[in-house]
Design a protein around this motif. Structure first.
Motif, PDB file in Angstrom:
ATOM      1  N   SER A 171       0.856  -1.182   0.000  1.00 52.16           N
ATOM      2  CA  SER A 171       0.000   0.000   0.000  1.00 52.16           C
ATOM      3  C   SER A 171       0.890   1.228   0.000  1.00 52.16           C
ATOM      4  N   SER A 172       0.451   2.256  -0.707  1.00 52.85           N
ATOM      5  CA  SER A 172       1.196   3.503  -0.826  1.00 52.85           C
ATOM      6  C   SER A 172       0.241   4.583  -1.298  1.00 52.85           C
ATOM      7  N   HIS A 173       0.602   5.851  -1.027  1.00 51.41           N
ATOM      8  CA  HIS A 173      -0.193   6.977  -1.508  1.00 51.41           C
ATOM      9  C   HIS A 173       0.548   7.752  -2.590  1.00 51.41           C
ATOM     10  N   ASP A 174       1.566   7.167  -3.148  1.00 49.15           N
ATOM     11  CA  ASP A 174       2.490   7.846  -4.070  1.00 49.15           C
ATOM     12  C   ASP A 174       2.267   7.301  -5.482  1.00 49.15           C
ATOM     13  N   ARG A 175       1.442   7.974  -6.276  1.00 47.00           N
ATOM     14  CA  ARG A 175       1.039   7.455  -7.588  1.00 47.00           C
ATOM     15  C   ARG A 175       2.211   7.161  -8.523  1.00 47.00           C
ATOM     16  N   PRO A 176       3.090   8.132  -8.796  1.00 48.55           N
ATOM     17  CA  PRO A 176       4.188   7.831  -9.734  1.00 48.55           C
ATOM     18  C   PRO A 176       5.078   6.692  -9.240  1.00 48.55           C
ATOM     19  N   HIS A 177       5.290   6.646  -7.944  1.00 48.48           N
ATOM     20  CA  HIS A 177       6.181   5.616  -7.420  1.00 48.48           C
ATOM     21  C   HIS A 177       5.522   4.238  -7.445  1.00 48.48           C
ATOM     22  N   LEU A 178       4.231   4.180  -7.219  1.00 53.29           N
ATOM     23  CA  LEU A 178       3.532   2.899  -7.331  1.00 53.29           C
ATOM     24  C   LEU A 178       3.671   2.327  -8.740  1.00 53.29           C
ATOM     25  N   LYS A 179       3.548   3.196  -9.721  1.00 53.35           N
ATOM     26  CA  LYS A 179       3.739   2.755 -11.104  1.00 53.35           C
ATOM     27  C   LYS A 179       5.127   2.149 -11.288  1.00 53.35           C
ATOM     28  N   LYS A 180       6.139   2.826 -10.749  1.00 57.25           N
ATOM     29  CA  LYS A 180       7.507   2.322 -10.858  1.00 57.25           C
ATOM     30  C   LYS A 180       7.646   0.970 -10.167  1.00 57.25           C
ATOM     31  N   ILE A 191      -7.513   8.966 -15.735  1.00 56.70           N
ATOM     32  CA  ILE A 191      -7.005   9.453 -17.016  1.00 56.70           C
ATOM     33  C   ILE A 191      -6.499   8.236 -17.781  1.00 56.70           C
ATOM     34  N   ASP A 192      -7.182   7.878 -18.810  1.00 53.91           N
ATOM     35  CA  ASP A 192      -6.860   6.651 -19.538  1.00 53.91           C
ATOM     36  C   ASP A 192      -5.766   6.932 -20.568  1.00 53.91           C
ATOM     37  N   ASP A 193      -4.515   6.928 -20.091  1.00 53.62           N
ATOM     38  CA  ASP A 193      -3.408   7.112 -21.023  1.00 53.62           C
ATOM     39  C   ASP A 193      -2.487   5.904 -20.948  1.00 53.62           C
ATOM     40  N   SER A 194      -1.399   5.961 -21.663  1.00 54.31           N
ATOM     41  CA  SER A 194      -0.513   4.803 -21.760  1.00 54.31           C
ATOM     42  C   SER A 194       0.699   4.891 -20.854  1.00 54.31           C
ATOM     43  N   LYS A 218      -1.874  -3.185 -17.432  1.00 55.46           N
ATOM     44  CA  LYS A 218      -0.863  -3.939 -18.177  1.00 55.46           C
ATOM     45  C   LYS A 218      -0.350  -5.126 -17.366  1.00 55.46           C
ATOM     46  N   HIS A 219      -0.127  -4.916 -16.077  1.00 56.39           N
ATOM     47  CA  HIS A 219       0.456  -5.964 -15.238  1.00 56.39           C
ATOM     48  C   HIS A 219      -0.599  -6.721 -14.429  1.00 56.39           C
ATOM     49  N   ASP A 220      -1.869  -6.481 -14.721  1.00 57.46           N
ATOM     50  CA  ASP A 220      -2.967  -7.265 -14.144  1.00 57.46           C
ATOM     51  C   ASP A 220      -2.914  -7.254 -12.619  1.00 57.46           C
ATOM     52  N   VAL A 221      -2.938  -6.059 -12.042  1.00 55.79           N
ATOM     53  CA  VAL A 221      -2.776  -5.883 -10.603  1.00 55.79           C
ATOM     54  C   VAL A 221      -4.150  -5.725  -9.950  1.00 55.79           C
ATOM     55  N   TYR A 273      -4.886  14.455   6.429  1.00 58.93           N
ATOM     56  CA  TYR A 273      -5.454  13.796   5.247  1.00 58.93           C
ATOM     57  C   TYR A 273      -5.351  14.654   3.981  1.00 58.93           C
ATOM     58  N   GLN A 274      -4.467  15.627   3.973  1.00 58.95           N
ATOM     59  CA  GLN A 274      -4.310  16.470   2.793  1.00 58.95           C
ATOM     60  C   GLN A 274      -3.829  15.678   1.580  1.00 58.95           C
ATOM     61  N   TRP A 275      -3.187  14.530   1.823  1.00 52.49           N
ATOM     62  CA  TRP A 275      -2.695  13.724   0.703  1.00 52.49           C
ATOM     63  C   TRP A 275      -3.824  13.177  -0.167  1.00 52.49           C
ATOM     64  N   LEU A 276      -5.039  13.213   0.328  1.00 53.32           N
ATOM     65  CA  LEU A 276      -6.172  12.771  -0.512  1.00 53.32           C
ATOM     66  C   LEU A 276      -6.315  13.643  -1.757  1.00 53.32           C
ATOM     67  N   ARG A 277      -5.858  14.886  -1.671  1.00 57.22           N
ATOM     68  CA  ARG A 277      -5.938  15.778  -2.825  1.00 57.22           C
ATOM     69  C   ARG A 277      -5.091  15.267  -3.996  1.00 57.22           C
ATOM     70  N   ASP A 278      -4.058  14.499  -3.691  1.00 59.31           N
ATOM     71  CA  ASP A 278      -3.178  13.981  -4.743  1.00 59.31           C
ATOM     72  C   ASP A 278      -3.825  12.878  -5.560  1.00 59.31           C
ATOM     73  N   TRP A 279      -5.019  12.458  -5.144  1.00 62.17           N
ATOM     74  CA  TRP A 279      -5.681  11.328  -5.822  1.00 62.17           C
ATOM     75  C   TRP A 279      -6.949  11.748  -6.535  1.00 62.17           C
ATOM     76  N   GLU A 280      -6.970  13.024  -6.983  1.00 60.12           N
ATOM     77  CA  GLU A 280      -8.120  13.453  -7.783  1.00 60.12           C
ATOM     78  C   GLU A 280      -8.040  12.856  -9.182  1.00 60.12           C
ATOM     79  N   TYR A 281      -6.826  12.588  -9.651  1.00 56.36           N
ATOM     80  CA  TYR A 281      -6.643  11.979 -10.983  1.00 56.36           C
ATOM     81  C   TYR A 281      -5.696  10.786 -10.863  1.00 56.36           C
ATOM     82  N   ILE A 282      -6.009   9.757 -11.591  1.00 54.21           N
ATOM     83  CA  ILE A 282      -5.160   8.556 -11.641  1.00 54.21           C
ATOM     84  C   ILE A 282      -4.790   8.300 -13.103  1.00 54.21           C
TER      85      ILE A 282
END
Length: 368
Positions: free
Chosen positions: A218-227, A250-253, A262-265, A359-368
């Motif tokens: 579990s993590s709240h860090d979107r770019p790092h979770l992708k990595k 945001i449905d991008d690649s 892609k990785h079926d998570v 809980y200010q970090w919730l603002r970072d999850w308006e877009y995925i």
């Protein structure tokens, strides 16, 4: 066979076969809708109820109820009485009223076809291990004893992570867990690459030794979770992230959403109600805002479930009535009409305008 009677060694041999068997009969994006209109084979779905929807939890192959039980019990004193302790997690888990409440909520979840509970700290693990005693064959158990995991420097080596898992499972009387998801730092990019290698090694060990059927973080860090998903695809079977009524995909690649697909998570969403900030009531069933809050809860769950990629939101539920209300959302029309959308938007905007500092970090999850 009851999971209570399956030991760790048997799980080493059975877990992989079970996942393959379920996946073989279902597509990568399989969903068994309430009422089972597609005529899918439901015999392999744990605690199947025709009024619940089930979604495939990524590469685990598990079919999980689209509403799951989050471990938190915030505002529980509004249901069982007593004084609000300093810090909600300091509630006395040996209290008879507390134990009855958790057993009743788990029973109602089972009645409604909910088949996953996520426990994210020692108190939750102990409470739900007790509430599920004798009926582990009804619900999957997600586990994270976070104070013995990578959020704390002294627990970041693979050896210490292994020690923490064994100590926690022994204290809770657990022979195995269905999912061990290590709690990383909220901003998980602050971990060094070496620390993350240790996490992957510990997760790999837990699965190979049968302590955990499936693993993730579990993590709240979107770019790092992708990595992490791209770096450790074998160990990132499931992730937990924030997901509220403000979250939009945001449905991008190139983003996290693309990596998940892609990785079926498998993907569980925490804080669907923005830590209860969307509600005007206090959680008590007799509060004047109780009915309006129940409607807002259903609107939120319906909104989140419009994203077929998410396995399930995991709200903390503090009464049988809240379980019933969450289950009702599955049976209601999925898409919100204009009036419903306006109502949910107003509540969510109000919640985010007054989010507590922690809980200010919730603002970072308006877009995925």
């Amino acid at each position: 066979m009851s999971h209570e009677k399956i030991n760790r060694r048997e799980f080493i041999h059975q877990s992989a076969a079970a996942a393959v068997g379920v996946a073989a009969g279902l597509s990568a994006t399989a969903t068994v809708l309430a009422g089972n209109p597609a005529g899918a084979d439901t015999s392999k779905i744990l605690n199947y109820n025709p009024d619940m929807e089930y979604r495939r939890c990524g590469k685990t192959g598990l079919m999980v109820s689209c509403i799951a039980l989050g471990g938190h019990w915030k505002r529980l004193v509004k249901v069982i009485g007593g004084d609000e302790p300093e810090g909600w997690m300091t509630v006395r888990i040996d209290d008879a009223a507390f134990q009855k409440n958790r057993a009743d909520v788990v029973s109602q979840c089972i009645e409604r076809g909910i088949n996953y509970v996520d426990a994210c700290c020692g108190e939750e693990i102990l409470a739900y291990a007790r509430a599920l005693k004798g009926r582990r064959d009804k619900m999957y158990f997600g586990y994270s004893w976070h104070v013995k995991e990578s959020r704390f420097p002294e627990w970041r080596s693979a050896a210490k992570l292994k020690q923490g898992l064994d100590e926690g499972m022994k204290e809770a009387g657990l022979e195995y867990v269905d999912l061990w998801r290590i709690s990383l730092l909220t901003d998980s990019h602050m971990h060094s690459d070496a620390e993350l290698d240790e996490v992957a090694a510990a997760l790999d060990w837990a699965k190979k030794t049968g302590r955990a059927r499936f693993v993730g973080v579990s993590s709240h860090d979107r770019p790092h979770l992708k990595k992490m998903i791209e770096t450790y695809p074998a160990q990132m079977e499931v992730i937990l992230t924030p997901y509220t009524a403000k979250t939009k995909v945001i449905d991008d690649s190139s983003g996290l959403f693309a990596a998940i697909r892609k990785h079926d998570v498998g993907w569980f969403g925490i804080k669907p109600f923005a830590s209860n900030s969307i509600f005007k009531g206090d959680g008590s069933p007799t509060h004047p805002q109780a009915e309006a809050d129940s409607q807002l809860a259903r609107l939120t769950l319906r909104y989140i479930l419009c994203n077929p990629a998410i396995t399930a939101p995991i709200p903390g539920l503090i009464s049988r009535e809240q379980v019933d209300n969450a289950a009702l959302a599955v049976l209601e029309r999925r898409q919100l009409d204009e009036k419903e959308k306006a109502m949910l938007d107003e509540a969510t905007d109000r919640a985010f305008a007054t989010l507590p500092p922690r809980y200010q970090w919730l603002r970072d999850w308006e877009y995925i």
